[in-house]
Every structure is written in C-alpha cells, then in structure tokens.
Design an enzyme around this catalytic site. Structure first.
Site, short mmCIF file in Angstrom:
data_model
loop_
_atom_site.label_atom_id
_atom_site.label_comp_id
_atom_site.label_asym_id
_atom_site.label_seq_id
_atom_site.Cartn_x
_atom_site.Cartn_y
_atom_site.Cartn_z
N GLY A 1 10.67 83.16 36.28
CA GLY A 1 10.37 82.89 38.08
C GLY A 1 9.67 82.65 38.93
O GLY A 1 8.48 81.83 38.27
N ASN A 2 9.64 82.70 40.15
CA ASN A 2 7.98 81.54 40.96
C ASN A 2 8.22 83.17 42.38
O ASN A 2 8.67 84.17 41.84
CB ASN A 2 8.62 80.77 41.37
CG ASN A 2 10.22 81.05 41.82
OD1 ASN A 2 10.27 81.19 43.56
ND2 ASN A 2 11.80 80.25 41.61
N ARG A 3 7.50 83.21 42.66
CA ARG A 3 6.56 84.01 43.79
C ARG A 3 7.15 83.88 44.96
O ARG A 3 7.06 84.50 46.12
CB ARG A 3 5.75 84.02 43.89
CG ARG A 3 4.60 84.29 43.02
CD ARG A 3 2.59 84.01 43.20
NE ARG A 3 2.32 84.80 43.42
CZ ARG A 3 1.34 85.08 43.21
NH1 ARG A 3 0.85 84.79 42.77
NH2 ARG A 3 0.76 85.20 44.79
#
Ligand code: CTP
Length: 406
Positions: free
Chosen positions: A208-210
């Site tokens: 995932g990412n932030r």
C-alpha cells in the site's frame, strides 16, 4: 461581526430527527440558524426541540408574527437556506414555486444559495416526477444532494437515505464560504479518484502507500458544493463518504482503472488524485504465506500496473474531456512535474513537494498547477479545499474555452 444567517428548512420525513444533529453543528460553529419546519415535520420532531436548539421561535405558517412579515424577511436575510430532509412533496412544491407555508415562501424569497438534502424511498426518488423536479431545481442553481444508498425506513434498502448530517454540514460550510459566487459546475459530471490503492499479496497482506485521500475528498466535496454531479472513486482511505457524491469503493489499481474508464464515459472532467501503485505482486497467494524456519523468504516479484492517467489522456472517451493528474515529487519538483505533464499527456498536473510539513495526511497543501498550454499557477500553503477550488477554477476555464468553441 454578524454571524452567517442560515435557514434550516425541515420537511416531513423520518430523517427530520437527523436534522437536529445538523442544526447543532451549525449553531456550535457560529451560525445564526432559524429553523422553518413544515407542519408535517412537526409530527416527527416537535417545535420545542427546534426552538431550544436554535434559540429562535419556530413557526410553520405565514400568519404568526405577521407584523414582522416573516414570509418575506426570513428568506431575504438568509446567507444560506438548507432543506434537510427534503421530501418528494417539498421538492415538487419548490420546483413549481408553490408557496402555501412559511418554508415554501422562504424558498421563493431567498436570493442566497439553496441546498436540498432529499430523503425518501427509492421509488419516490427515482420517479420521473421527482427526477424532473430535481433537474428543474438544479437548472436554477440550487444544490440538490444525491441521497445516500443504504437502509431506509422499514425493511427497504436502496438509494434515498439521508446523508450523514456531518457531511451535509460540510457541504453547507463550503457553500457558505463561496458566498454569492455561482454554482459554476452545475450540469457537469466530474470524476475524482482518491486514496491509495492496495495490491494484495495474500489474503492478509498487501502493498500500500500513505495516501490519506484528503486531497481527493476535498476535490469531490468542493465540486459538489459548486453544483457538479460527482463520482468519487475511492481507493483506501479512512474518510467518511462526502454528502451528495456517488462513491465507488475500489482496492487495487486494476479495479480503479476499470472504475475510472466506466465513470469517465460521460464525464466532463476526470481528476486523478489517487496514489496508484505502479507495481503489484506478480502472483497472489490464495493461502497465507508462511515462514519456514531456516529458510530465506522467497523474493517478491512485481509487475507493472496500468498507467490510468496516461491511458485516459491518450484515449479520451469524450471529446473535450478535461484530464487532471497529480504528482508528488521530492526533488527537482517543477522540472520533474513539467516532464511528467508531457509524459502523461493530461491537461493539468498538480505538482506538490513531499517532505517536512508537506507530508501525507496533512490538512494543508502547497502546489503548482502546470497546464499543457504552458501556464503555471502557484497555490500557496493552505487548506486542501483551497487547492481543490483552484483546480476547479482552472478546469472551469477550460470548459468555458471549449463552450466558446462549440
Ligand atoms: N497514476 C495513474 N496510474 C498509475 C500511476 C499513477 O493513473 N499506475 C496517476 C496518479 O493518480 C497521478 C499521476 O498519475 O495523478 C502521477 O502519479 P505518479 O505516481 O507521480 O506518476 P508516475 O508515472 O508513477 O511517476 P514516478 O515515476 O515519479 O512514480
């Protein structure tokens, strides 16, 4: 300073009780709220509740306090009128200019922005009569919020649910902040992607990412406040669905691509604010990947995801469609941004530097909007909604230029 004057119209639906929460939020945030219920609204929530929560007397007819001419004065002096919930009957009366009680009189005399938050059963919402009334009201510049989908009164489920009062409050706040500026995106369909995609590795893990989704949600909310029909394609985020916006939840880049291409078919503009994973695991393990004592883990093989922005820019489903991208850069921000704008082929690219206070999840943002025609619009550090409004201003200019050609 005078407090902004808001009229809260309440018509006779079960969701009237939810309008108490909207009223509380409006008064607590410094608005002077006058509640104007219809006679049947009082069968759901009594005058004492509205009066106590608003600090003003409550009447439904035009014959109370006649010397103050309330049927004209309340509407004339309002900065915003919000009707929540708006029943099918109230929408019909408003669309046809009927004026048989204090609320409908107020609607005829108001010259400020008007927001309707309908709530009714799906059949009533979808009926051509209601849909025509909604179209009439929108064509006159009123904001008619799309009802939410979910549990209705009784056992039914479907479209027609009163949106979360907190989200209606947000829409009212945004609309008030626009003052007398018109709902300039009325009649436009805009698509916004937001949040971060998640690429599953196995049933319990993902890459995932932030991305927090805040910038994309601000874009969706401001577009709705400016009158647009908004489809929000939401990858992962913890944010609640904004009021008046059609939300489609997706997880992966491939799912997002499908949803974007579908929604873009009749869209006037597409804004790709989502943080899309460039790569996904080459293989998905249907069972949880286990560790084996004494053995190194298997290396992770990744494959490229489709570049949705580049694909859409190159092959626009609708002529004249405006396509906007985002780029978060750490170094050589403008040079990288300009190169990315050319590479992606979009009309506008919002470039922001990531690092220090400009981190993911922040409430504020600073950016430069690069345009394919070479103009560059710096947007100073400020709320994400302010940046969203600049993006819609620039998109609106493009609509204007295209309308001029047509
Ligand atoms: N984007 C997209 N599809 C992808 C990756 C990105 O549509 N597979 C969109 C994003 O929504 C954003 C824009 O492209 O609007 C820029 O994303 P970014 O990750 O900065 O671009 P990349 O092409 O991945 O560039 P970089 O090599 O800097 O990661």
């Amino acid at each position: 300073m005078d407090r902004p004057k808001v009229v809260l119209g309440v018509s006779g639906g079960i969701a009237a009780y939810k309008a108490c929460e909207l009223l509380r939020r409006l008064t607590e945030s410094g608005h002077d709220v006058r509640v104007v219920p219809t006679e049947s609204a009082l069968r759901f929530v009594g005058a004492a509740t509205w009066s106590a929560l608003s600090g003003h007397p409550v009447a439904t007819d035009v014959f109370s306090d006649v010397h103050e001419v309330p049927h004209v004065r309340i509407g004339q002096s309002a900065d915003l009128v919000v009707v929540a919930p708006a029943t099918a009957d109230l929408l019909a009366k408003a669309a046809h200019g009927l004026a048989d009680d204090l609320l409908t009189n107020t609607l005829l005399t108001a010259r400020c922005p008007v927001v309707f938050a309908p709530a009714m059963h799906t059949e009533m919402w979808e009926h051509p009569a209601t849909q025509q009334n909604v179209a009439t009201l929108r064509s006159r510049g009123a904001l008619v919020v799309e009802p939410a989908v979910g549990r209705l009164t009784g056992v039914d489920t479907g479209k027609g649910r009163f949106p979360d009062p907190v989200e209606i409050f947000d829409l009212c706040r945004r609309t008030l902040a626009r003052g007398s500026r018109p709902a300039d995106l009325t009649g436009r369909h805009v698509v916004v992607s937001a949040g971060g995609t998640r690429e599953p590795l196995d049933p319990v893990r993902f890459l995932g990412n932030r991305s927090s989704g805040k910038q994309g949600y601000a874009l969706a909310g401001t577009a709705a406040a400016r009158g647009a029909r908004v489809t929000l394609l939401a990858a992962h985020t913890d944010l609640p669905d904004p009021a008046g916006v059609d939300v489609v939840h997706v997880e992966t880049a491939v799912q997002l691509r499908e949803a974007v291409l579908k929604a873009a078919a009749d869209a006037d503009a597409v804004v790709m604010a989502a943080a899309v994973a460039d790569f996904r695991p080459a293989a998905y393990a249907t069972g949880k990947i286990k560790k084996t004592e004494g053995r190194d883990p298997e290396p992770l093989t990744l494959v490229r995801n489709p570049d949705i922005l580049a694909e859409l820019s190159a092959d626009r489903p609708r002529p004249g469609q405006v396509v906007v991208g985002f780029a978060a850069e750490t170094d050589d921000v403008l040079a990288n941004g300009r190169a990315k704008l050319r590479r992606k082929g979009c009309d506008l690219l919002v470039v922001n530097e990531v690092g220090e206070r400009k981190t993911f999840g922040a409430e504020e943002n600073e950016a430069v909007v690069l345009s394919a025609d070479g103009t560059e619009t710096p947007v100073p550090y400020g709320p994400k909604e302010a940046l969203a409004d600049v993006v819609w201003d620039l998109v609106g200019n493009r609509f204007g230029a295209l309308d001029g050609l047509g």
